[in-house]
Write a protein that holds these residues in place. Structure first.
Motif, PDB file in Angstrom:
ATOM      1  N   ILE A   1       0.861  -1.185   0.000  1.00  0.00           N
ATOM      2  CA  ILE A   1       0.000   0.000   0.000  1.00  0.00           C
ATOM      3  C   ILE A   1       0.898   1.236   0.000  1.00  0.00           C
ATOM      4  O   ILE A   1       1.632   1.476   0.957  1.00  0.00           O
TER       5      ILE A   1
ATOM      6  N   LYS B   1      -9.726   2.219  -0.596  1.00  0.00           N
ATOM      7  CA  LYS B   1     -10.047   0.955  -1.260  1.00  0.00           C
ATOM      8  C   LYS B   1      -8.920  -0.068  -1.154  1.00  0.00           C
ATOM      9  O   LYS B   1      -9.162  -1.257  -0.919  1.00  0.00           O
ATOM     10  N   GLU B   2      -7.675   0.374  -1.342  1.00  0.00           N
ATOM     11  CA  GLU B   2      -6.551  -0.557  -1.282  1.00  0.00           C
ATOM     12  C   GLU B   2      -6.382  -1.125   0.126  1.00  0.00           C
ATOM     13  O   GLU B   2      -6.094  -2.311   0.304  1.00  0.00           O
TER      14      GLU B   2
ATOM     15  N   LYS C   1      -9.228  -3.572   0.787  1.00  0.00           N
ATOM     16  CA  LYS C   1      -8.986  -4.795   0.022  1.00  0.00           C
ATOM     17  C   LYS C   1      -7.945  -5.663   0.720  1.00  0.00           C
ATOM     18  O   LYS C   1      -8.071  -6.894   0.776  1.00  0.00           O
TER      19      LYS C   1
END
Length: 231
Positions: free
Chosen positions: A173, A218-219, A222
């Protein structure tokens, strides 16, 4: 192989639904002890009530036949959360050290229930004179329970099996969300050199939900979902 019963809290009573579908079934021999063993500490009762069309097949009411819905319901209890796996279900006070679930029922009762639904008897694995895999009617096996908060859960039996959970899980990330504050003394860590979000060991559902509330990135979300699924 390591196994892990994925739990939200601490349920000890579970139900198994045997339905036609995916897993291979081999006929099991009935090995009855000379004397009936005493009852286990946990009370054996259904956590998920069977449908009105289901009928109990044994005095213990742990095997139910539901012809209308083409399924067999087994009522057992969780006997192993983590360890070496030999089988999914065993008769109580026999193989609890290597099974996920124990049930107060003889194998022939379960076998008879499956035959009543039209399942074809199978054969166990053979190693002589050459390896022959087990055969039998294909079925779906689901495990259901209600947790300490009264929430119902239902998983395919194979989802309770993990090859290894005591390891690191990582996800790249870059950059780390500004609103996310990570204390590297905890289970969730971030390495600024490799730009990796790191998690160690099994992640519970409560931990996942807590971590997801920390950022809408979002990352990041996820990565958390991936850690939960993989662990």
């Amino acid at each position: 192989m390591k196994i892990l019963a994925q739990q939200a809290a601490s349920p000890s009573i579970v139900s198994l639904l045997l339905m036609f579908g995916v897993c291979s079934l081999a006929a099991a021999a009935d090995e009855r002890p000379a004397e009936r063993p005493p009852a286990p500490p946990q009370a054996v009762s259904l956590s998920i009530e069977p449908s009105p069309t289901a009928k109990p097949l044994n005095p213990e009411r742990t095997v139910w036949l539901d012809v209308a819905n083409k399924k067999v319901v087994l009522s057992g209890y969780l006997c192993l959360r983590e360890g070496l796996l030999e089988m999914l279900v065993c008769k109580q006070q026999t193989k609890e050290h290597e099974s996920i679930i124990a049930i107060d029922a003889d194998a022939y009762v379960i076998h008879a229930a499956l035959i009543a639904l039209g399942a074809k008897p199978g054969t166990p694995v053979r190693f002589q004179p050459e390896f022959t895999p087990p055969t039998g009617q294909k079925i779906d096996i689901f495990v259901s329970w209600t947790d300490d908060y009264g929430r119902p859960h239902r998983y395919a039996a194979q989802q309770l099996i993990r090859k290894a959970t005591q390891r690191y899980f990582t996800a790249v990330i870059d950059p780390l969300p500004k609103e996310l504050k990570i204390d590297n003394r905890g289970d969730l860590r971030y390495d600024p050199n490799t730009k990796e979000l790191i998690w160690f060991g099994r992640m519970t559902e409560e931990q996942k939900l807590d971590l997801l509330t920390r950022s809408l990135n979002k990352e990041y979300r996820k990565a958390i979902e991936s850690f939960f699924t993989s662990s």
